[in-house]
Every structure is written in C-alpha cells, then in structure tokens.
Enzyme design. Structure first.
Site, mmCIF file in Angstrom:
data_model
loop_
_atom_site.group_PDB
_atom_site.id
_atom_site.type_symbol
_atom_site.label_atom_id
_atom_site.label_comp_id
_atom_site.label_asym_id
_atom_site.label_seq_id
_atom_site.Cartn_x
_atom_site.Cartn_y
_atom_site.Cartn_z
ATOM 1 N N GLU A 167 -3.496 -34.015 -18.470
ATOM 2 C CA GLU A 167 -4.599 -33.096 -18.787
ATOM 3 C C GLU A 167 -5.850 -33.824 -19.269
ATOM 4 O O GLU A 167 -6.963 -33.341 -19.085
ATOM 5 C CB GLU A 167 -4.156 -32.076 -19.844
ATOM 6 C CG GLU A 167 -3.155 -31.039 -19.343
ATOM 7 C CD GLU A 167 -1.704 -31.427 -19.543
ATOM 8 O OE1 GLU A 167 -1.409 -32.640 -19.702
ATOM 9 O OE2 GLU A 167 -0.846 -30.522 -19.532
ATOM 10 N N ALA A 209 -0.431 -26.549 -14.376
ATOM 11 C CA ALA A 209 -1.038 -25.224 -14.313
ATOM 12 C C ALA A 209 -2.049 -25.255 -13.172
ATOM 13 O O ALA A 209 -2.547 -26.324 -12.805
ATOM 14 C CB ALA A 209 -1.729 -24.928 -15.633
ATOM 15 N N GLU A 253 5.765 -29.529 -18.821
ATOM 16 C CA GLU A 253 6.033 -28.628 -19.947
ATOM 17 C C GLU A 253 7.069 -27.574 -19.566
ATOM 18 O O GLU A 253 7.948 -27.229 -20.366
ATOM 19 C CB GLU A 253 4.720 -27.983 -20.402
ATOM 20 C CG GLU A 253 3.785 -29.031 -21.021
ATOM 21 C CD GLU A 253 2.379 -28.523 -21.255
ATOM 22 O OE1 GLU A 253 1.764 -27.974 -20.306
ATOM 23 O OE2 GLU A 253 1.879 -28.660 -22.382
ATOM 24 N N GLY A 265 1.473 -28.736 -16.991
ATOM 25 C CA GLY A 265 2.309 -27.547 -17.183
ATOM 26 C C GLY A 265 3.653 -27.661 -16.484
ATOM 27 O O GLY A 265 4.629 -27.025 -16.900
HETATM 28 N N1 CO8 Z 1 -3.631 -26.833 -9.561
HETATM 29 C C1 CO8 Z 1 -4.108 -26.333 -8.400
HETATM 30 N N2 CO8 Z 1 -3.929 -26.933 -7.207
HETATM 31 C C2 CO8 Z 1 -3.237 -28.083 -7.193
HETATM 32 C C3 CO8 Z 1 -2.729 -28.662 -8.366
HETATM 33 C C4 CO8 Z 1 -2.922 -27.976 -9.597
HETATM 34 N N3 CO8 Z 1 -2.430 -28.420 -10.781
HETATM 35 N N4 CO8 Z 1 -2.094 -29.835 -8.026
HETATM 36 C C5 CO8 Z 1 -2.225 -29.961 -6.699
HETATM 37 N N5 CO8 Z 1 -2.911 -28.912 -6.192
HETATM 38 C C6 CO8 Z 1 -3.285 -28.671 -4.794
HETATM 39 C C7 CO8 Z 1 -4.380 -29.609 -4.341
HETATM 40 O O1 CO8 Z 1 -5.646 -29.123 -4.746
HETATM 41 C C8 CO8 Z 1 -4.184 -29.594 -2.846
HETATM 42 O O2 CO8 Z 1 -4.739 -28.404 -2.334
HETATM 43 P P1 CO8 Z 1 -5.714 -28.441 -1.050
HETATM 44 O O3 CO8 Z 1 -4.808 -28.875 0.060
HETATM 45 O O4 CO8 Z 1 -6.181 -27.038 -0.932
HETATM 46 O O5 CO8 Z 1 -6.759 -29.445 -1.355
HETATM 47 C C9 CO8 Z 1 -2.670 -29.489 -2.700
HETATM 48 O O6 CO8 Z 1 -2.175 -29.001 -3.953
HETATM 49 C C10 CO8 Z 1 -2.009 -30.831 -2.432
HETATM 50 O O7 CO8 Z 1 -2.417 -31.724 -3.463
HETATM 51 P P2 CO8 Z 1 -3.042 -33.185 -3.166
HETATM 52 O O8 CO8 Z 1 -3.712 -33.194 -1.852
HETATM 53 O O9 CO8 Z 1 -3.838 -33.569 -4.381
HETATM 54 O O10 CO8 Z 1 -1.697 -34.028 -3.072
HETATM 55 P P3 CO8 Z 1 -1.539 -35.584 -3.367
HETATM 56 O O11 CO8 Z 1 -0.168 -35.948 -2.910
HETATM 57 O O12 CO8 Z 1 -2.679 -36.358 -2.830
HETATM 58 O O13 CO8 Z 1 -1.591 -35.718 -4.982
HETATM 59 C C11 CO8 Z 1 -1.038 -35.098 -7.230
HETATM 60 C C12 CO8 Z 1 -0.581 -35.165 -5.755
HETATM 61 C C13 CO8 Z 1 -1.175 -36.508 -7.790
HETATM 62 C C14 CO8 Z 1 0.041 -34.365 -8.000
HETATM 63 C C15 CO8 Z 1 -2.393 -34.372 -7.319
HETATM 64 O O14 CO8 Z 1 -2.311 -33.139 -6.589
HETATM 65 C C16 CO8 Z 1 -2.813 -34.029 -8.721
HETATM 66 O O15 CO8 Z 1 -3.282 -34.913 -9.440
HETATM 67 N N6 CO8 Z 1 -2.682 -32.762 -9.141
HETATM 68 C C17 CO8 Z 1 -3.140 -32.295 -10.414
HETATM 69 C C18 CO8 Z 1 -2.182 -32.738 -11.519
HETATM 70 C C19 CO8 Z 1 -2.699 -32.270 -12.856
HETATM 71 O O16 CO8 Z 1 -3.769 -32.648 -13.298
HETATM 72 N N7 CO8 Z 1 -1.923 -31.427 -13.540
HETATM 73 C C20 CO8 Z 1 -2.278 -30.872 -14.810
HETATM 74 C C21 CO8 Z 1 -2.998 -29.581 -14.638
HETATM 75 S S1 CO8 Z 1 -3.633 -28.913 -16.164
HETATM 76 C C22 CO8 Z 1 -2.291 -28.261 -16.898
HETATM 77 O O17 CO8 Z 1 -1.214 -28.283 -16.402
HETATM 78 C C23 CO8 Z 1 -2.528 -27.656 -18.238
HETATM 79 C C24 CO8 Z 1 -1.308 -26.900 -18.700
HETATM 80 C C25 CO8 Z 1 -1.661 -26.149 -19.937
HETATM 81 C C26 CO8 Z 1 -2.042 -24.710 -19.658
HETATM 82 C C27 CO8 Z 1 -2.563 -24.133 -20.906
HETATM 83 C C28 CO8 Z 1 -2.131 -22.725 -21.154
HETATM 84 C C29 CO8 Z 1 -2.442 -22.274 -22.554
#
Ligand code: CO8
Length: 262
Positions: A136, A69, A116, A113
C-alpha cells in the site's frame, strides 16, 4: 438454494467443506464492495449449516489469490464516503467472527487486502507461486484491513516493518520461514492438499473444531494466565457435548467415532 454469486464460485463438498473461489480474474481477484458483500452473505448462509464444517478460500486464475483491494473502486472515494460507509469493515469483521475453520489456499499474489484476507483466515497454505506483501505504501496509503496488526503478530515487528515500509513482496518459502504460511505445496497440488486438510477437519466434531479455533484465537487477545484459564473452562465445557462421549468411547472401543455435532 444454489449458491449463486457474481464474484464468488462456491463448491460444496460431500465431505463437509466448501471451496470459495474469489472470481474476478480480470482484476487478479481484487476485492471490491460486491465481492466482500457476497462473502458476508455466504458466511451468513453457512455459519449455521452443519453440512459445511470447514472452508477453503482461494483465487481463480493462474496468477492471484487476491491482488489487494480494488484500487479502481477506491481511487476517487472521498474521506466522507469512506468514513460513512465504514469502507470494507463489514466483510473483514464478518470473516474474523466466522466460527468454523477457514483455510486460505494462496495460489499466487496475496497483496495488500489480499494478504489481509489470507491473514483473516485461520491457516495459510501457500503454493510455490505465492507472493505475499503489503504494498500500500507504493500507493501513498497503508494497510487498512488489519495488515499492520496481524502481520506484525505473525512475523514480528522487524519483518512487518520491512514488508510494509518497503512495499516489497515475499515468496512462499520466506512466508513459511516467517510463520505466515503453515505449509507450502507445489502449485499443481495446492488445492488437493487443502481439500485433504479440509476433509480431515470436517470429519471431526464441529463443536470441538469451533472450540479449538476459539481457544487458539484467544492466545492473540489475552494474557497467558487468562488464556490458559479460558482454555481450561472451554475444555471442561466440551464434556457437555455428546461428541465428547462418542469420541472417547470410540477410542476405548477401538472404532472410528461417529460425531453428530451435538
Ligand atoms: N485493484 C484493481 N485492479 C487490479 C489490482 C487491484 N488491486 N491488481 C491488479 N489489477 C488489475 C490490473 O489493473 C490489470 O487490469 P487491466 O488489464 O484492466 O489493466 C489486471 O488486474 C492485471 O494486472 P497487471 O497487468 O498489473 O498484472 P501483472 O502480472 O503485470 O502485475 C501485480 C501483477 C504485481 C499484482 C500488479 O497487478 C499490482 O501491482 N497490483 C496492485 C497490487 C497492490 O498495490 N495491492 C494493494 C492494493 S491497496 C489495498 O489492498 C488496501 C487494502 C486496504 C483497504 C482499506 C479498507 C478500509
């Protein structure tokens, strides 16, 4: 009418399937309200369109299916806002209710997400570059689109706890061995393999596809006795369709069936 969305790319194929590409590559296809709203709109559009009998969902770019998400959209939300909008429930519930087969072509990160979303699909096909996880906990929260329930049903309690409590990712081979993914392909051929699979499914009777999907899903919701009874009744009911007559006649006459989806 053309399928025009700001966060999805849609390709409808003449074989009877459509490819839905999550298209926010700058955020690794993170799921935000716009994307889920557009997914709901597209699913509503094709639910009753017999020219689309199977879907493939995949991610744009080289790195991600969906990295979760959208954390930036969620970060400052209050409890009242999340509760009032029933955050993300509409998109997830709509996909869960979609009656035609959906293949998740997981081409990279499927985290939070994103994992999911893949589990809301019917079949997960992974590229060798796929990475799955529910990270998460690293954000001080928990899965919220069904991850704690669907992952546990698919991989069992111990592995689900391992992934959810540590927030680690698992690669495609581990996902295959854990029954999360049905198949793994080289990254370069993932989409072609999924297209072949979708094309094969789309060549079947749509009514039979829907009934088969409904039966398998019932296995996760009912007791064995009730599930078997449900299967039997649904099997009997398929004899009300022209496609059953056509399918069986075609076999006897040693020809390919020409299903009409009725
Ligand atoms: N949300 C927003 N932006 C994101 C997300 C995300 N989940 N993942 C990556 N991005 C963005 C980064 O911020 C970055 O943007 P910017 O260039 O502006 O800084 C761009 O995408 C590229 O990402 P990275 O530079 O971080 O890329 P890397 O190759 O270094 O890393 C990863 C890749 C490991 C995937 C890393 O981006 C990461 O850890 N992302 C987050 C993963 C995460 O924590 N996901 C879970 C999110 S919470 C969730 O999903 C809850 C779901 C439930 C919802 C509830 C509803 C009821």
């Amino acid at each position: 009418m053309p399928d025009t969305y700001s966060t999805l790319l849609i390709e409808r194929h003449a074989d009877g399937y459509a490819v839905v590409t999550l298209n926010r590559p700058e955020s690794l296809n993170a799921l935000n309200s716009t994307l889920l709203g557009e997914l709901v709109a597209f699913l509503d559009t094709v639910e009753n369109d017999d020219s689309v009998r199977c879907l493939i969902i995949t991610g744009s770019g080289e790195k991600a299916f969906a990295a979760g998400a959208d954390i930036k959209e969620m970060a400052d939300q209050t409890y009242a806002e999340m509760y009032r909008s029933n955050f993300f429930s509409e998109g997830a519930d709509r996909l869960a209710r979609f009656r035609k087969p959906v293949i998740a072509a997981v081409n990279g990160f499927a985290l939070g997400g994103g994992c999911e979303l893949a589990m809301l699909c019917d079949i997960i096909i992974a590229s060798e570059k796929a990475k799955f996880g529910q990270p998460e906990i690293n954000l001080g929260v928990a899965p919220g689109i069904g991850g704690s329930q669907r992952l546990t049903r698919l991989v069992g309690k111990s592995k689900a706890m391992d992934l959810i409590l540590t927030g680690r990712t698992m690669d495609a081979q581990e996902a295959l061995a854990s029954n999360l993914a049905a198949r793994v392909y080289p990254h370069e051929t993932l989409l072609d393999e999924c297209r072949a699979m979708a094309s094969k499914m789309a060549s079947q009777s749509l009514l039979a596809l829907m009934a088969n999907k409904e039966m398998v899903n019932a296995a996760l919701e009912t007791t064995l006795t009730q599930g078997v009874q449900f299967e039997r009744r649904l099997f009997h009911s398929l004899f009300a369709f022209e496609d059953q007559k056509e399918g069986m006649r075609a076999f006897v006459e040693k020809r390919k069936p020409a299903f009409k989806h009725r």
